[in-house]
Structure formats: C-alpha cells, structure tokens
Design a protein around this motif. Structure first.
Motif, PDB file in Angstrom:
ATOM      1  N   TYR A 477       0.846  -1.185   0.000  1.00  0.00           N
ATOM      2  CA  TYR A 477       0.000   0.000   0.000  1.00  0.00           C
ATOM      3  C   TYR A 477       0.888   1.244   0.000  1.00  0.00           C
ATOM      4  CZ  TYR A 477      -3.319  -3.551   1.544  1.00  0.00           C
ATOM      5  OH  TYR A 477      -4.083  -4.685   1.638  1.00  0.00           O
ATOM      6  N   LEU A 478       0.283   2.389  -0.218  1.00  0.00           N
ATOM      7  CA  LEU A 478       1.062   3.624  -0.265  1.00  0.00           C
ATOM      8  C   LEU A 478       1.855   3.836   1.019  1.00  0.00           C
ATOM      9  CD1 LEU A 478       1.779   6.179  -1.883  1.00  0.00           C
ATOM     10  CD2 LEU A 478      -0.175   7.304  -0.765  1.00  0.00           C
ATOM     11  N   GLU A 479       1.267   3.467   2.174  1.00  0.00           N
ATOM     12  CA  GLU A 479       1.973   3.648   3.443  1.00  0.00           C
ATOM     13  C   GLU A 479       3.274   2.850   3.479  1.00  0.00           C
ATOM     14  OE1 GLU A 479      -0.731   2.325   6.479  1.00  0.00           O
ATOM     15  OE2 GLU A 479      -0.340   0.206   6.107  1.00  0.00           O
ATOM     16  N   ASP A 480       3.304   1.685   2.818  1.00  0.00           N
ATOM     17  CA  ASP A 480       4.527   0.883   2.790  1.00  0.00           C
ATOM     18  C   ASP A 480       5.641   1.620   2.057  1.00  0.00           C
ATOM     19  OD1 ASP A 480       3.327  -1.400   4.083  1.00  0.00           O
ATOM     20  OD2 ASP A 480       2.283  -1.802   2.214  1.00  0.00           O
ATOM     21  N   TYR A 481       5.292   2.185   0.909  1.00  0.00           N
ATOM     22  CA  TYR A 481       6.289   2.931   0.141  1.00  0.00           C
ATOM     23  C   TYR A 481       6.709   4.207   0.876  1.00  0.00           C
ATOM     24  CZ  TYR A 481       5.064  -0.208  -3.669  1.00  0.00           C
ATOM     25  OH  TYR A 481       4.863  -1.326  -4.425  1.00  0.00           O
ATOM     26  N   ALA A 482       5.728   4.939   1.400  1.00  0.00           N
ATOM     27  CA  ALA A 482       6.022   6.236   2.026  1.00  0.00           C
ATOM     28  C   ALA A 482       6.977   6.097   3.203  1.00  0.00           C
ATOM     29  CB  ALA A 482       4.723   6.902   2.458  1.00  0.00           C
ATOM     30  N   PRO A 546       1.311   9.036  10.556  1.00  0.00           N
ATOM     31  CA  PRO A 546       1.041  10.077   9.554  1.00  0.00           C
ATOM     32  C   PRO A 546       0.286   9.508   8.357  1.00  0.00           C
ATOM     33  CG  PRO A 546       3.365  10.070  10.192  1.00  0.00           C
ATOM     34  CD  PRO A 546       2.757   8.847  10.779  1.00  0.00           C
ATOM     35  N   ALA A 547      -0.503  10.343   7.716  1.00  0.00           N
ATOM     36  CA  ALA A 547      -1.181   9.943   6.488  1.00  0.00           C
ATOM     37  C   ALA A 547      -0.155   9.595   5.422  1.00  0.00           C
ATOM     38  CB  ALA A 547      -2.091  11.063   5.998  1.00  0.00           C
ATOM     39  N   GLY A 589      -5.035  17.132  13.159  1.00  0.00           N
ATOM     40  CA  GLY A 589      -5.220  16.045  12.202  1.00  0.00           C
ATOM     41  C   GLY A 589      -4.380  16.204  10.954  1.00  0.00           C
ATOM     42  N   HIS A 590      -3.516  17.225  10.939  1.00  0.00           N
ATOM     43  CA  HIS A 590      -2.664  17.460   9.759  1.00  0.00           C
ATOM     44  C   HIS A 590      -1.264  17.895  10.180  1.00  0.00           C
ATOM     45  CE1 HIS A 590      -6.815  17.809   8.274  1.00  0.00           C
ATOM     46  NE2 HIS A 590      -6.327  17.287   7.177  1.00  0.00           N
ATOM     47  N   ALA A 591      -0.797  17.377  11.321  1.00  0.00           N
ATOM     48  CA  ALA A 591       0.478  17.829  11.886  1.00  0.00           C
ATOM     49  C   ALA A 591       1.651  17.515  10.973  1.00  0.00           C
ATOM     50  CB  ALA A 591       0.691  17.202  13.261  1.00  0.00           C
TER      51      ALA A 591
END
Length: 682
Positions: A477-482, A546-547, A589-591
C-alpha cells in the motif's frame, strides 16, 4: 489436541485470523470469490475487523464468536468474513469511514453488515451476546422483507463514503503561510494539558506525529512555552505507566489523564515513531531521560519484536494468562504490594516512593502500575542518598523485577512483519544512531534495511505489504512505500551509501506510475492494479501514524533537493495546495502536513560534505537537532547534483545550499552550525 470446530481461517497466516480459526462461526478471509458466493446465495456480508493485540476483540470473540447459539444465527443468514486490519488497511479504511458516518465514532472490533457487493448499511463495535443476536436477526429480517429499504440506505452510504474522500485539484491558491500556521497552532493549543502533557482528556494517545511537528515549530519560532509543553508531555509519558519501566517500550495509550494505566498492547508503529521523537528531543534538550527511553525501547524491540532475520514483528497482546490460567488484560505487567516487598526486601521503601506504590500508583483492587511523578531528587533526599546511588538501586530493583516477570506467561506475539511499520521502526533506529551516536544502531538499521530488500521487494520494482513464515504476500500500500522511502532517505543521510537514496527514488518513481491520481494530484492508498470496494482511498488525515500522502509529500520535498530535475518539488506544492484548506479547522489532524508548511516557509538547507573526513565531520553536525536540514556526503566524488565536481584534494569542505545554490565552502563544523542556526527565520 483436536478442536471441535475448524473454519477456513485455518489456511491463513495472520495470527489474528488464526485466533478465530476454531470458532463455530464459518469465517472466511476477504477474497473476491467470497463476495461472489454471497451474491450467488443472496446473503448479506457480516464483516468483522480487528487485530491480534486488540483487547475488546478478544472479549467479543469469547462472548459471541465462540458461542454456538451465536454461530448458528451468523452461519444461517450471513457470509461471515474476518479481516485483520493490519493486513488489509485498505478495507478497514472503507468500513471505518462507514461506521463513523453511521455512529459518529469508531474503534475495533469493527463489525459491519453489508450487501453482497460490499456496500455497508449497518455497523457497530463491541456488542454483548444478546444484543448481537438481536441486531443480526433484525437486520436479516429487514433484508428479507424490505430489501428496497436496505438497498436505498446502502447506496446512500456508498455515496457518502465516496464524497468524504474527494479532493479537488486546486489551481494557483497561495500556500499556507507562517501567519496562518501561527493561528492554527494557537487554536490547537487550547486543548493542551500543560501540567500532565497531551490533551485535556482521557484516554490519552501519545500522538508522536503531533509532538514531532510541535518540537520543530517551537524550535524554529523560539516559542519556549510551546517547547516546554512538548517536553512536559515527553517527560510525563516516560514517567508514566504507559512506558514499561521494567522491560522498555510503550503501550498504545493510557485510559486516564496522567499516563498511568495503559491499554497494555505494545505496537511496533508507536515504538518506532517514539524512538525517533525521543532521540530528536534528546538532541535538542540533552535530557538524559530521553536518551534512556530511546535505549530501553530499542532493547525492548530487539528482545520482543525482532526475528532472527532482523524483520520487526507487529505487536504484543494486551492480554496474557494470569496465575489462574485465564486471559487478563495487563496480567504480565502489574504488581501486588506484597510481591514487591518480598522481591525487593530492604530496597522496597525506596522503590515504593520512587514508583508510587501508594494510592497514586494503584490501578484496581490490589494491582499497581509503576508510575513516577518527580525526577527523584526528593526521594534521594528523603532516603539520605545521592541521586547516583538512587539510580543504581532503582536499576538493581528493576533487574530483579524483570527476572521475576520473565517467569510469568508472556503476552501473545503477532509475528507478522508489516512493511510500513518496519519503515517506521527503521527510521526510529536511524534517528537513534544519529542523535544518540550508538554505532550498534546503525548496524541494526542496515540489517533491517537488507531484510526489507531481500524479503519485501518485488520483481516488478514494488513492495509487498507483509511477510510471515518465510513468505511475502499482499501488494504494498502507499503507506509501505512512504515509510520505507522516508527511512531510506534517512539511511542515506547517516551512511552516505547512495544505494539507499537511489532505492528511495526508485520506489517514488514506482508510486508515480502506479498510485498517482491525476485528478487530485495525490496518491491512492492502493495500487491501480488492485481491486477495491466502493472507492480508491486518498489518505490525507494524520493520526497516530502520519497519512500516507503527507509522508509522500515530505518525501518528494526532500528528494527534490537531491534530484532537482525530476519535478518532485512541483508535485509537493500541488499536494500541499490541495489539502491545506483543512489545516486551520483541524491542525492536530494534519500535523505532518504542517511540518511540510515549515519546510516551505522557513529556510531549508542541504549540507554537502566532500573530502576524506566527510563522515567524521558529518557526525559532528548531524548530532544536533536540525530538522530543516538534509545531508549529502562523499569522499571520492559523486554524480549527485549536490556533490558533483566539488572535491578538493586534501581538504574536507562543507557547502551550505538552498535549492542547490551553495554558499562559499567552509571547513570548520562550528562555522557550519553557526550559519545554520543564525539563518533560521523565527
């Protein structure tokens, strides 16, 4: 021992799914063919989502899913699907949004009833047996007798799920500036608990994303009041029962306002981020407590959450077997007063004062959770000893308790290896090496990075999401790459091995091809090649983690400094412009995005080191808290734009650059540090 019941989950590898493999419920894992079966049989889907360390998931399993009467209702009227949210965050995102639309809140276990095609129309978290049976019977009757009503509600819900995730591609809107950022932080700060840290509420989550931004912001604008709040929070968490004083590592959150009684599960993603945060805070404050937290947490990870292959496991359960052989939350961690007296002998009175074996440290009945509320000076004075002697005695006492605790039944381990959480932990270890300067941490980081390369990298240039029992599965998923891109950039900065920087760029290029949403300028959570239910999610809100899009935006910003001709900087600006309308109304929610605002609005430097002693010189600078600085280095030449054609024989030189435009070279580290600190613009 043979089991009375076995269902299809027996073929899965997730510890959470395997926990339910012997329920009388005919559970299936999430697969497209299961949804096809539901359509053929015209049965509703009952989707239950949780994770291995989830206490209330275990409670509902015991009360409902292990019960034959409940299973008969579920099996007769539903196709029952169990999902490990850590394996399938893409599915969890959809149904968590649905639950929050329906009820205004969320949590796990997450239970959803949906049409055979996956569109939800009812949801709840934990329910007792009688309520559960009653609700399922009503929902089935409604579907059988008034299907048009269910269809209408499910269609409206699907539209709502899509609508809340829409992001417009903004044109030439001005970027969020420092004045707006100041106002957003001031509004946010009204919720700060300046005495105990965190927010004015219970339960209290640690939120390392928020604290990381606030540490950076308070430093560059020289807001001492805000910086004190960050340090108060970090100290109180380290003193609290949420930190395991005996074995190291943090639990997920505290149920009270003083960080005392944790929800006892320990998650890799929390500990990875907290290692990074405490290492940075130690660099800025030189508070030895923060260094100790880093060291103890990494020791915990190595002992409890690392395999022999140097992959990091997911979590330890909140529950463990008590002396009666029953699963009980916190049984492994808590102490009784008599037990402490017997174990510690003459040191008990001192230990009692230090860790509050008194009403302040009492949890429930006769169980104590160790908690500090002072730095120890008063305890040392009361017992007429030096603080050094106090610390030595406390360490001896903790060693005794650890030896005794090792005799207890250990919490259950979720030994699946998740790419994104390994990325977070890898970054934590890298930051620990950078700021604490323990060479062993660089060795550990490299071993984990090589594990990722060997076991999670795919032949098509992408990543797998998970690894278990020697096998890797599920497209990343994107979180894995990020997270892994971020970690690899950090690994380059401490090793100057360009392999890691080039791998970060390769994974970024892969995301541009396979995850980019042209309409929004952001990245989808799932690969465009993968199936999805209702929508492809655009994850933009920062939470405990983080998002994925905020991480990617920061990655693109940093990579634009290393690879200035790739257009990464333009992508960063567009991503920020498209989400910044949310910042003022919801700063917390956007730190992670707000840290990118700092990058954009404050001077951001690239420090290039070239010459024979580049690594030694880099160490002298990197140990300082410089969150607005990237490092590049070489001893013998490089094709990177920051380093190319800069070598002068016999001299090690520093170049302080912005957007690749560099000042005259320097040769002394104190000159570099002075330049970097003076040129900050508060």
């Amino acid at each position: 021992m043979s089991k009375e019941f076995t269902n299809a989950l027996i073929h899965e590898t997730s510890p959470y799914l395997l926990q339910h493999a012997h329920n009388p419920v005919n559970w299936k894992a999430w697969h497209p063919e299961v949804l096809e079966r539901a359509k053929e049989e015209n049965k509703l889907l009952l989707i239950s989502i949780g994770y291995a360390a989830c206490h209330w998931c275990h409670v509902m399993e015991k009360e409902c899913f292990e019960d034959i009467e409940v299973a008969e209702v579920m099996n007769a009227h539903f196709v029952n699907i169990k999902i490990d949210r850590e394996e399938r965050p893409d599915i969890d995102h959809i149904y968590m949004d649905a639950l929050q639309i329906m009820t205004g809140s969320g949590g796990w276990p997450l239970n959803i009833v949906a049409l055979p095609d996956g569109r939800p129309f009812w949801g709840a978290t934990y329910l007792k047996k009688e309520r559960w049976i009653d609700m399922l019977s009503q929902l089935n009757a409604l579907y059988q007798n008034q299907p048009e009503k269910v269809l209408k509600y499910a269609q409206d819900m699907a539209e709502g799920i899509r609508a809340i995730n829409l992001v417009e591609n903004k044109g030439s809107d001005a970027l969020f500036g420092m004045k707006s950022l100041k106002e957003a932080v001031e509004d946010w700060s009204q919720y700060f608990d300046t005495f105990l840290g965190g927010h004015k509420r219970a339960p209290k989550f640690m939120m390392p994303v928020n604290l990381n931004f606030l540490l950076h912001y308070s430093t560059v604008v020289n807001d001492t009041k805000l910086r004190d709040y960050v340090y108060t929070t970090l100290t109180r968490m380290a003193w609290g029962g949420i930190f395991d004083h005996v074995g190291g590592g943090f639990s997920r959150y505290s149920v009270d306002t003083k960080w005392h009684v944790p929800h006892f599960e320990k998650m890799l993603y929390d500990n990875g981020q907290l290692v990074s945060l405490y290492a940075q805070a130690y660099s800025e404050s030189k508070n030895v407590l923060y260094k100790q937290v880093v060291e103890q947490t990494i020791d915990f990870i190595k002992t409890e959450l690392m395999g022999t292959n140097h992959g990091f496991y997911s979590s330890l359960d909140a529950d463990s077997l008590n002396e009666k052989g029953q699963l009980e939350e916190g049984a492994y961690y808590v102490w009784k007063e008599k037990e402490l007296k017997d174990l510690l002998g003459s040191h008990y009175d001192l230990f009692k004062d230090y860790y509050n074996i008194n009403p302040y440290g009492l949890w429930e009945r006769d169980k104590y959770v160790l908690i500090r509320n002072a730095d120890g000076t008063d305890v040392a004075q009361k017992h007429k000893i030096s603080t050094n002697t106090l610390e030595r005695i406390i360490q001896d006492c903790l060693a005794i308790l650890r030896k005794e605790r090792d005799k207890r039944n250990r919490p259950r381990l979720d030994d699946k290896i998740i790419a994104s959480w390994n990325g977070l932990m890898l970054k934590g270890v890298i930051d620990a090496y950078r700021y604490v300067e323990e060479p062993e941490y660089l060795e550990l980081a490299l071993k984990n990075a090589h594990f990722i390369e060997k076991n999670l990298a795919k032949e098509d240039g992408g990543l797998f999401h998970g690894h278990k029992n020697g096998k890797s599965a599920i497209n990343g998923y994107l979180e894995d790459y990020a997270t892994i891109i971020d970690a690899y950039i950090g690994l380059y900065e401490v090793s100057f091995d360009e392999h890691w920087l080039l791998r970060a760029k390769q994974y970024t290029d892969y995301c541009e091809r396979n995850f980019k949403d042209v309409k929004s300028g952001l990245f989808f959570f799932t690969n465009k090649q993968d199936d999805f239910v209702i929508r492809r999610t655009l994850e933009i809100t920062d939470n405990v983690v983080p998002a994925s899009n905020s991480m990617m935006a920061k990655n693109l910003f940093k990579l634009s400094r290393f690879f200035p001709n790739e257009g990464f900087g333009d992508s960063t600006v567009q991503m920020l412009r498209n989400v910044q309308d949310n910042f003022t109304k919801n700063a917390q929610g956007h730190a992670n995005w707000l840290q990118l605002v700092l990058y954009m609005n404050q001077p951001f430097y690239e420090v290039a080191l070239v010459g024979d002693f580049y690594q030694e010189k880099a160490n002298e600078i990197r140990r300082n808290y410089l969150p607005y600085t990237l490092f590049a280095g070489t001893g013998s030449g490089s094709e990177l734009a920051l380093l190319k054609n800069r070598q002068v024989e016999g001299i090690t030189q520093f170049y302080i650059c912005q957007h690749g435009s560099c000042q005259l070279p320097l040769t002394q580290t104190d000159e570099v540090l002075t330049q970097l600190r003076v040129q900050r613009e508060p």
